[in-house]
Scaffold this active site. Structure first.
Site, mmCIF file in Angstrom:
data_model
loop_
_atom_site.group_PDB
_atom_site.id
_atom_site.type_symbol
_atom_site.label_atom_id
_atom_site.label_comp_id
_atom_site.label_asym_id
_atom_site.label_seq_id
_atom_site.Cartn_x
_atom_site.Cartn_y
_atom_site.Cartn_z
ATOM 1 N NE ARG A 88 -3.002 -2.830 2.693
ATOM 2 C CZ ARG A 88 -2.318 -3.954 2.843
ATOM 3 N NH1 ARG A 88 -1.001 -3.942 2.949
ATOM 4 N NH2 ARG A 88 -2.942 -5.110 2.881
ATOM 5 C CG ASP A 97 -16.750 -3.409 3.931
ATOM 6 O OD1 ASP A 97 -17.978 -3.323 3.845
ATOM 7 O OD2 ASP A 97 -16.185 -3.780 4.962
ATOM 8 N N PRO A 142 -20.288 2.980 0.598
ATOM 9 C CG PRO A 142 -18.674 3.894 1.994
ATOM 10 C CD PRO A 142 -20.145 3.879 1.751
ATOM 11 C CE LYS A 158 -14.397 0.147 2.034
ATOM 12 N NZ LYS A 158 -13.370 0.494 3.035
#
Length: 302
Positions: free
Chosen positions: A175, A236, A234, A217
């Site tokens: 990330r 998830d 969102p 998202k």
DNA sequence: AACCAGGACACAA
DNA sequence: TTGTGTCATGGT
């Protein structure tokens, strides 16, 4: 050391524990006495749920109270929002099980950066990564004597100056690349985060999704949790699970059909509905909603 | 000890 | 358009 200032905020139907621990924010910590500590705009804040309100403490000037009121969204009429939910069983069960759950209005940059770090990570791990990042690269924040050191969230310019390895050393793995590139994009002014709140939902979403590491998202999380787009929903893995198990228990809707269902079913407060489904689904899994579940099952089938 | 986590992305079919 | 592998890391 300046004196500690204290302020009482009258508010009803506000579950501070559920709200601060619901995976919207990752830097608020609760001690054994149920007192929450966090940083708001570089200022140390302490929060405690008391009878008919919230008691707050800080070291700083009184104008922090206005910002705290905004962060906690204290002027929001929760009952009015819940009334706008569609009256379907899953949402009604969620409301019953998550009484007082709120949406916060957090800083857009901290929100964006934090959620870039959130992908396929458990909330506890996100908290650890963000804590490490702030501890190493955030500015120190004054705290009362005897309290643990605290740090602000490092701005985009600060993070943009780091290397990929330095970020990876904060346990964020792959990330790091997205966070670094996005930090540069914001630091160089190619993305005006705060300006997005004045745009249309789709325009703001597209702008956010130009950031590396930011898909639908994460963009929706930033829109809902920091920019005031209350229709943002969102999806998830938890919400996905909630939709499948609670709304489509038998058939398996295609992603396209699921998307249109979301767009048409949840109404003007879809974002709040999403947060209630998210929290409810996690309660069920952890077993903490067992009693509320049984009660509702009983009324439904009795 | 496997399995999975508030996903995004490139790429195949 | 929809499905699959990959990407680090560590909690449960």
């Amino acid at each position: 050391m300046p004196p500690i200032r204290e302020q009482f905020f009258p508010v009803l139907h506000y579950d501070l524990d559920a709200t601060l621990a619901s995976g919207q924010v990752f830097r608020w910590n609760r001690d054994a006495d149920g007192i929450w500590q966090g940083i708001l705009k570089g200022r140390w804040i302490q929060l405690k749920s008391v009878s008919e309100g919230i008691q707050a403490r800080t070291l700083e000037d009184p104008d922090v109270w206005m910002e705290l009121e905004h962060f906690l969204q204290l002027s929001v009429d929760l009952a009015a929002i819940l009334e706008q939910f569609p009256p379907d069983p899953p949402l009604q069960e969620s409301i019953a099980a998550c009484h007082g759950l709120r949406l916060l209005r957090q800083d857009p940059w901290e929100c964006l950066a934090s959620f870039i770090l959130s992908s396929t990570k458990q909330i506890v791990q996100i908290q650890q990564i963000v804590a490490l990042l702030c501890q190493r690269y955030g500015d120190p924040v004054p705290v009362p004597a005897g309290h643990a050191p605290a740090f602000g969230f490092p701005g985009p310019d600060r993070l943009a100056a780091l290397t990929d390895d330095e970020l990876r050393a904060c346990k964020m793995g792959y990330r790091a690349k997205g966070l670094l590139a996005t930090s540069r994009q914001v630091a160089e002014g190619r993305l005006d985060l705060n300006g997005l709140s004045g745009e249309e939902l789709e325009t703001a979403r597209e702008a956010l999704m130009t950031c590396p590491g930011v898909g639908r998202k994460i963009a929706d999380c930033v829109l809902l949790f920091s920019l005031g787009f209350e229709q943002s929903f969102p999806v998830d893995v938890w919400v996905q699970k909630a939709l499948r198990e609670l709304y489509f228990p038998r058939r398996r809707p295609t992603p396209r059909r699921l998307a249109t269902f979301i767009d048409t079913h949840f109404g003007p407060q879809a974002g709040y509905a999403q947060q209630y489904l998210f929290h409810y689904m996690r309660m069920i899994k952890s077993g903490k909603a067992a009693s509320a579940n049984r009660k509702l099952e009983g009324t439904a089938h009795g």
